[in-house]
Design a protein around this motif. Structure first.
Motif, PDB file in Angstrom:
ATOM      1  N   ARG A 175       0.818  -1.203   0.000  1.00 55.14           N
ATOM      2  CA  ARG A 175       0.000   0.000   0.000  1.00 55.14           C
ATOM      3  C   ARG A 175       0.856   1.258   0.000  1.00 55.14           C
ATOM      4  O   ARG A 175       0.524   2.255  -0.643  1.00 55.14           O
ATOM      5  CB  ARG A 175      -0.910  -0.017   1.243  1.00 55.14           C
ATOM      6  CG  ARG A 175      -1.934   1.094   1.290  1.00 55.14           C
ATOM      7  CD  ARG A 175      -3.009   0.888   0.251  1.00 55.14           C
ATOM      8  NE  ARG A 175      -3.020   1.946  -0.743  1.00 55.14           N
ATOM      9  CZ  ARG A 175      -3.783   1.950  -1.821  1.00 55.14           C
ATOM     10  NH1 ARG A 175      -4.593   0.926  -2.054  1.00 55.14           N
ATOM     11  NH2 ARG A 175      -3.744   2.928  -2.675  1.00 55.14           N
ATOM     12  N   GLU A 176       1.969   1.217   0.728  1.00 52.72           N
ATOM     13  CA  GLU A 176       2.858   2.375   0.806  1.00 52.72           C
ATOM     14  C   GLU A 176       3.375   2.749  -0.577  1.00 52.72           C
ATOM     15  O   GLU A 176       3.392   3.926  -0.958  1.00 52.72           O
ATOM     16  CB  GLU A 176       4.034   2.069   1.738  1.00 52.72           C
ATOM     17  CG  GLU A 176       5.064   3.176   1.822  1.00 52.72           C
ATOM     18  CD  GLU A 176       6.326   2.753   2.557  1.00 52.72           C
ATOM     19  OE1 GLU A 176       7.230   3.586   2.668  1.00 52.72           O
ATOM     20  OE2 GLU A 176       6.387   1.590   3.005  1.00 52.72           O
ATOM     21  N   THR A 178       1.989   1.950  -3.451  1.00 53.89           N
ATOM     22  CA  THR A 178       0.862   2.388  -4.277  1.00 53.89           C
ATOM     23  C   THR A 178       0.506   3.837  -3.993  1.00 53.89           C
ATOM     24  O   THR A 178       0.295   4.634  -4.914  1.00 53.89           O
ATOM     25  CB  THR A 178      -0.362   1.490  -4.027  1.00 53.89           C
ATOM     26  OG1 THR A 178      -0.020   0.132  -4.309  1.00 53.89           O
ATOM     27  CG2 THR A 178      -1.528   1.901  -4.908  1.00 53.89           C
ATOM     28  N   ASP A 179       0.432   4.216  -2.722  1.00 54.56           N
ATOM     29  CA  ASP A 179       0.096   5.594  -2.356  1.00 54.56           C
ATOM     30  C   ASP A 179       1.143   6.572  -2.883  1.00 54.56           C
ATOM     31  O   ASP A 179       0.796   7.638  -3.420  1.00 54.56           O
ATOM     32  CB  ASP A 179      -0.022   5.727  -0.826  1.00 54.56           C
ATOM     33  CG  ASP A 179      -1.241   5.006  -0.281  1.00 54.56           C
ATOM     34  OD1 ASP A 179      -2.144   4.682  -1.067  1.00 54.56           O
ATOM     35  OD2 ASP A 179      -1.273   4.755   0.940  1.00 54.56           O
ATOM     36  N   TRP A 180       2.408   6.231  -2.711  1.00 53.58           N
ATOM     37  CA  TRP A 180       3.482   7.094  -3.188  1.00 53.58           C
ATOM     38  C   TRP A 180       3.397   7.269  -4.699  1.00 53.58           C
ATOM     39  O   TRP A 180       3.517   8.382  -5.217  1.00 53.58           O
ATOM     40  CB  TRP A 180       4.833   6.496  -2.798  1.00 53.58           C
ATOM     41  CG  TRP A 180       6.018   7.328  -3.209  1.00 53.58           C
ATOM     42  CD1 TRP A 180       6.548   8.391  -2.530  1.00 53.58           C
ATOM     43  CD2 TRP A 180       6.817   7.172  -4.387  1.00 53.58           C
ATOM     44  NE1 TRP A 180       7.632   8.900  -3.212  1.00 53.58           N
ATOM     45  CE2 TRP A 180       7.826   8.176  -4.350  1.00 53.58           C
ATOM     46  CE3 TRP A 180       6.790   6.273  -5.456  1.00 53.58           C
ATOM     47  CZ2 TRP A 180       8.785   8.300  -5.358  1.00 53.58           C
ATOM     48  CZ3 TRP A 180       7.740   6.410  -6.464  1.00 53.58           C
ATOM     49  CH2 TRP A 180       8.721   7.408  -6.411  1.00 53.58           C
ATOM     50  N   GLN A 182       0.741   6.814  -6.716  1.00 58.86           N
ATOM     51  CA  GLN A 182      -0.467   7.524  -7.133  1.00 58.86           C
ATOM     52  C   GLN A 182      -0.310   9.034  -7.017  1.00 58.86           C
ATOM     53  O   GLN A 182      -0.900   9.790  -7.793  1.00 58.86           O
ATOM     54  CB  GLN A 182      -1.677   7.072  -6.302  1.00 58.86           C
ATOM     55  CG  GLN A 182      -2.223   5.732  -6.702  1.00 58.86           C
ATOM     56  CD  GLN A 182      -3.462   5.342  -5.929  1.00 58.86           C
ATOM     57  OE1 GLN A 182      -4.133   4.374  -6.241  1.00 58.86           O
ATOM     58  NE2 GLN A 182      -3.791   6.085  -4.889  1.00 58.86           N
ATOM     59  N   ASN A 183       0.469   9.496  -6.056  1.00 58.94           N
ATOM     60  CA  ASN A 183       0.674  10.931  -5.876  1.00 58.94           C
ATOM     61  C   ASN A 183       1.537  11.551  -6.976  1.00 58.94           C
ATOM     62  O   ASN A 183       1.554  12.779  -7.134  1.00 58.94           O
ATOM     63  CB  ASN A 183       1.325  11.213  -4.520  1.00 58.94           C
ATOM     64  CG  ASN A 183       0.371  11.004  -3.366  1.00 58.94           C
ATOM     65  OD1 ASN A 183      -0.839  11.160  -3.522  1.00 58.94           O
ATOM     66  ND2 ASN A 183       0.905  10.656  -2.213  1.00 58.94           N
TER      67      ASN A 183
END
Length: 243
Positions: A175-176, A178-180, A182-183
């Motif tokens: 998830r980490e 993916t979040d990075w 996506q930003n």
């Protein structure tokens, strides 16, 4: 006191005023020249930082993927750090935006490793944008005008990059990460605006149909801002010289 001065009680104050204005003008020119010099020095510094970052990233990407590039029909451009997937029949069906199974397999292998490199401590704070770029040839259906072909290919390339974006985000397990990602990641359909040409100057339609992954760094954006400011300062100096 001369007769001219006695007849004009404001002569001395006007002279002082002109001298003060001249001094202000000289100080402004000096400050502008100093700013130009500082900007030039900062530009040289940024160019050095940018080149060092580009070289390091290129070497790491090359080391990671050099054993895969040939079987993926892909290349890495040293100057732009673009990783180009250039076998159109592997990527999508003609006129379609669905990722083909073979390209899915390539992305499954490529993208998590790509993000792992970009998220390394020496790079992650410098990454400003991760770009997925979709490119097409200039052709469309027979009988289409040049304008119709351009806009139809624009829609197609945008659909394709969004499809690729959606797919690659699904290849990341953590998830980490993916979040990075996506930003920072963007999907950019560019139609036929950046065609590839043969040595004879003709459009290479097969090579033009491609997908590219590339990164933009903070050093690159800072350099663009400095160069823009430098151009404005130099124009200011030229304007003052004309006056």
């Amino acid at each position: 006191m001369t007769s001219g001065e006695s007849g004009n009680p404001f002569a001395l104050s006007i002279g002082d005023l002109m001298a003060a204005l001249l001094l202000v003008f000289i100080l402004l020119v000096g400050a502008t020249l100093l700013m130009v010099k500082e900007d030039e020095e900062r530009t040289v510094e940024l160019i050095s930082e940018y080149q060092a970052l580009q070289d390091s990233l290129y070497n790491d990407l090359r080391s990671e993927f050099e054993g895969d590039l040939e079987r993926w029909s892909a290349v890495i451009e040293r100057e732009t750090l673009a990783i180009r997937f250039q076998e159109p029949e592997v990527l999508f069906g003609k006129g379609e935006a669905t990722v083909r199974p073979r390209f899915e397999q390539i992305l499954d292998n490529f993208f998590p490793r790509y993000i792992r490199i970009l998220r390394q401590p020496e790079y992650r704070s410098s990454i400003r944008e991760i770009r997925i770029e979709g490119h097409t040839s200039s052709e469309w259906a027979p009988g289409s005008t040049e304008e119709e072909a351009y806009f139809n290919n624009m829609r197609l390339s945008q659909d394709r990059t969004r499809t690729v974006l959606r797919y690659v985000l699904g290849t990341l397990d953590r998830r980490e990460a993916t979040d990075w990602t996506q930003n920072l990641i963007t999907a950019n359909g560019l139609s036929s605006s950046e065609l590839i040409y043969t040595e004879s100057g003709k459009e290479d339609r097969e090579a033009s149909r491609r997908v590219e992954f590339r990164v933009r760094t903070n050093a690159e954006s800072q350099l663009e801002e400095i160069l823009s400011q430098l151009a404005q300062n130099q124009e200011g100096v030229r304007q003052q010289d004309r006056e």
